[in-house]
Design a protein around this motif. Structure first.
Motif, PDB file in Angstrom:
ATOM      1  N   PHE A   1      39.193  58.140  49.285  1.00  0.00           N
ATOM      2  CA  PHE A   1      39.414  56.697  49.144  1.00  0.00           C
ATOM      3  C   PHE A   1      39.447  56.328  47.664  1.00  0.00           C
ATOM      4  O   PHE A   1      38.648  56.806  46.859  1.00  0.00           O
ATOM      5  N   ASP A   2      40.397  55.468  47.296  1.00  0.00           N
ATOM      6  CA  ASP A   2      40.599  55.113  45.892  1.00  0.00           C
ATOM      7  C   ASP A   2      40.287  53.630  45.690  1.00  0.00           C
ATOM      8  O   ASP A   2      40.933  52.766  46.280  1.00  0.00           O
ATOM      9  N   VAL A   3      39.260  53.328  44.862  1.00  0.00           N
ATOM     10  CA  VAL A   3      38.862  51.929  44.663  1.00  0.00           C
ATOM     11  C   VAL A   3      39.519  51.311  43.427  1.00  0.00           C
ATOM     12  O   VAL A   3      39.247  50.168  43.102  1.00  0.00           O
ATOM     13  N   SER A   4      40.388  52.057  42.728  1.00  0.00           N
ATOM     14  CA  SER A   4      40.849  51.576  41.415  1.00  0.00           C
ATOM     15  C   SER A   4      41.550  50.209  41.505  1.00  0.00           C
ATOM     16  O   SER A   4      41.406  49.393  40.600  1.00  0.00           O
ATOM     17  N   GLU A   5      42.281  49.952  42.589  1.00  0.00           N
ATOM     18  CA  GLU A   5      42.950  48.651  42.694  1.00  0.00           C
ATOM     19  C   GLU A   5      41.960  47.505  42.865  1.00  0.00           C
ATOM     20  O   GLU A   5      42.309  46.347  42.673  1.00  0.00           O
ATOM     21  N   PHE A   6      40.738  47.843  43.274  1.00  0.00           N
ATOM     22  CA  PHE A   6      39.750  46.786  43.518  1.00  0.00           C
ATOM     23  C   PHE A   6      38.835  46.568  42.323  1.00  0.00           C
ATOM     24  O   PHE A   6      38.390  45.459  42.085  1.00  0.00           O
ATOM     25  N   VAL A   7      38.565  47.639  41.523  1.00  0.00           N
ATOM     26  CA  VAL A   7      37.730  47.444  40.333  1.00  0.00           C
ATOM     27  C   VAL A   7      38.574  46.985  39.146  1.00  0.00           C
ATOM     28  O   VAL A   7      38.067  46.366  38.221  1.00  0.00           O
ATOM     29  N   ASN A   8      39.870  47.280  39.165  1.00  0.00           N
ATOM     30  CA  ASN A   8      40.725  46.912  38.046  1.00  0.00           C
ATOM     31  C   ASN A   8      42.057  46.355  38.544  1.00  0.00           C
ATOM     32  O   ASN A   8      43.123  46.922  38.271  1.00  0.00           O
ATOM     33  N   PRO A   9      42.023  45.238  39.271  1.00  0.00           N
ATOM     34  CA  PRO A   9      43.239  44.746  39.925  1.00  0.00           C
ATOM     35  C   PRO A   9      44.348  44.358  38.939  1.00  0.00           C
ATOM     36  O   PRO A   9      45.529  44.523  39.240  1.00  0.00           O
ATOM     37  N   HIS A  10      43.967  43.859  37.743  1.00  0.00           N
ATOM     38  CA  HIS A  10      44.990  43.354  36.826  1.00  0.00           C
ATOM     39  C   HIS A  10      45.891  44.480  36.333  1.00  0.00           C
ATOM     40  O   HIS A  10      47.073  44.259  36.082  1.00  0.00           O
ATOM     41  N   ALA A  11      45.346  45.703  36.247  1.00  0.00           N
ATOM     42  CA  ALA A  11      46.159  46.846  35.813  1.00  0.00           C
ATOM     43  C   ALA A  11      47.268  47.150  36.822  1.00  0.00           C
ATOM     44  O   ALA A  11      48.272  47.767  36.489  1.00  0.00           O
TER      45      ALA A  11
END
Lengths: 254, 111
Positions: A153-163
């Motif tokens: 599972f990849d949380v990157s879109e949720f911890v850094n949505p603006h990127a």
């Protein structure tokens, strides 16, 4: 004597053997039922008892959703906004259409129009397959984005949505992990719903074959009617899944 | 049921005449369901605060009720079937309420 039912025309086997019309066991009037209405009522009652167990089954999932949405509200909002309202609304319309043709199918069986019954059953099946196709596309997108709960599972879109060009507030890493709870419930609820549809489509194939054979165009409607109840029930589950999973989190304040 | 001498009407106590719903009714229900799907999608994009989930669930309940009454023929069924359906949803609401009272009161005053 007023509470005793007596057949005015004798139906006993001894008499029946000598009568011109022998006793015929119609599928809509088995010998252990007094009348066709009684058999039909018993069937409908039994089908509804089964559907009540289904309400309790899906009810458990809805209860979990209600509780976890309150516990991890921020995670549920951003994870929910990953779903496409366009696809969800399209699928809702498709499923309502499928239910509409199923209802028309029951009517066609009642008025004993065999051709129409087969046509409506086929249309019901086709729209059901369209729904599953769209669902496959949605699942596939989640797979590609690593939004399936588990080790990858990849949380990157949720911890850094603006990127990623997403207009959401960033989540703290621990809350971001809770988006997995949302996706677990999303896959559990839509997956169990889809499984019910797959079972329904298999049954529809069998019913279409029998309808084509003419089983349901001489007054025997119960299998079509009771399957219709099942199919509409699956529709109703989706009528609640759509607003809960897709719609109610557009505005984080709510 | 002239076939039976049945003065106490044991065989068909509900006088449940078999009612065939016409396609016209189904078309009306179908159109209503599609219209309310549009309304619920539109309402999701308007910021109603706490009312967003309320409106969404209210519309979902309304749609479910007309599916149950017309597509599932409950409006034309006997009292036995109506009571069965009602009892099922009532029990479901009781279970949800009791579960929630437990969760809500576990940490009462500690938040």
């Amino acid at each position: 004597m007023d509470n005793v039912i007596v057949a005015t025309r004798s139906h006993t086997h001894e008499a029946g053997a000598s009568e011109e019309h022998a006793h015929v066991a119609l599928p809509q009037h088995r010998h252990h039922f007094e009348t066709e209405q009684q058999q039909r009522e018993a069937g409908t009652f039994g089908m509804w008892l089964f559907l009540l167990t289904e309400i309790m089954f899906f009810g458990g999932l809805f209860m979990s959703y209600l509780l976890y949405r309150n516990w991890y509200h921020d995670a549920f909002v951003v994870a929910s906004n990953q779903l496409s309202i366009k696809l969800g609304a399209f699928n809702t319309a498709v499923l309502i259409g499928s239910g509409f043709f199923m209802a028309l199918g029951v009517w066609a069986a009642e008025v004993r129009k065999k051709g129409l019954l087969v046509l409506f059953l086929v249309l019901t099946t086709l729209l059901g397959l369209v729904f599953l196709g769209v669902k496959y596309d949605e699942y596939h997108e989640k797979w590609e984005k690593h939004h399936i709960p588990g080790a990858h599972f990849d949380v990157s879109e949720f911890v850094n949505p603006h990127a990623y060009g997403i207009k959401e507030e960033p989540l703290a890493p621990d809350m971001a992990q809770k988006t997995q709870v949302f996706f677990s419930l999303y896959f559990a609820m839509t997956g169990m719903h889809a499984l019910h549809m797959i079972i329904g489509i298999v049954l529809l194939g069998w019913l279409t074959y029998r309808a084509h054979r003419g089983d349901f165009s001489s007054g025997y409607v119960a299998p079509i009617e009771n399957f219709g109840l099942y199919w509409h029930f699956v529709d109703i589950v989706w009528l609640f899944l759509f607003p809960l999973l897709y719609l109610i989190n557009r505005h984080p304040g709510s | 049921m002239s076939e039976f001498h049945d003065p106490a009407n044991v065989v068909n106590p509900e006088h449940a005449d078999h009612h065939i719903i016409t396609p016209k009714t189904y078309i009306l229900v179908f159109a209503t369901l599609l219209a309310f799907t549009g309304i619920t999608v539109g309402a999701a994009f308007i910021d109603l605060g706490i009312l967003n989930p309320v409106v969404a669930l209210g519309i979902a309940c309304f749609k479910a009720v007309i599916v149950i009454l017309f597509f599932m023929h409950v409006k034309y069924q006997s009292k036995l079937v109506k009571m069965t359906v009602g009892a099922g949803f009532f029990t479901f609401i009781v279970l949800i309420t009791m579960t929630l009272t437990d969760y809500v009161s576990r940490a009462w005053g500690l938040w």
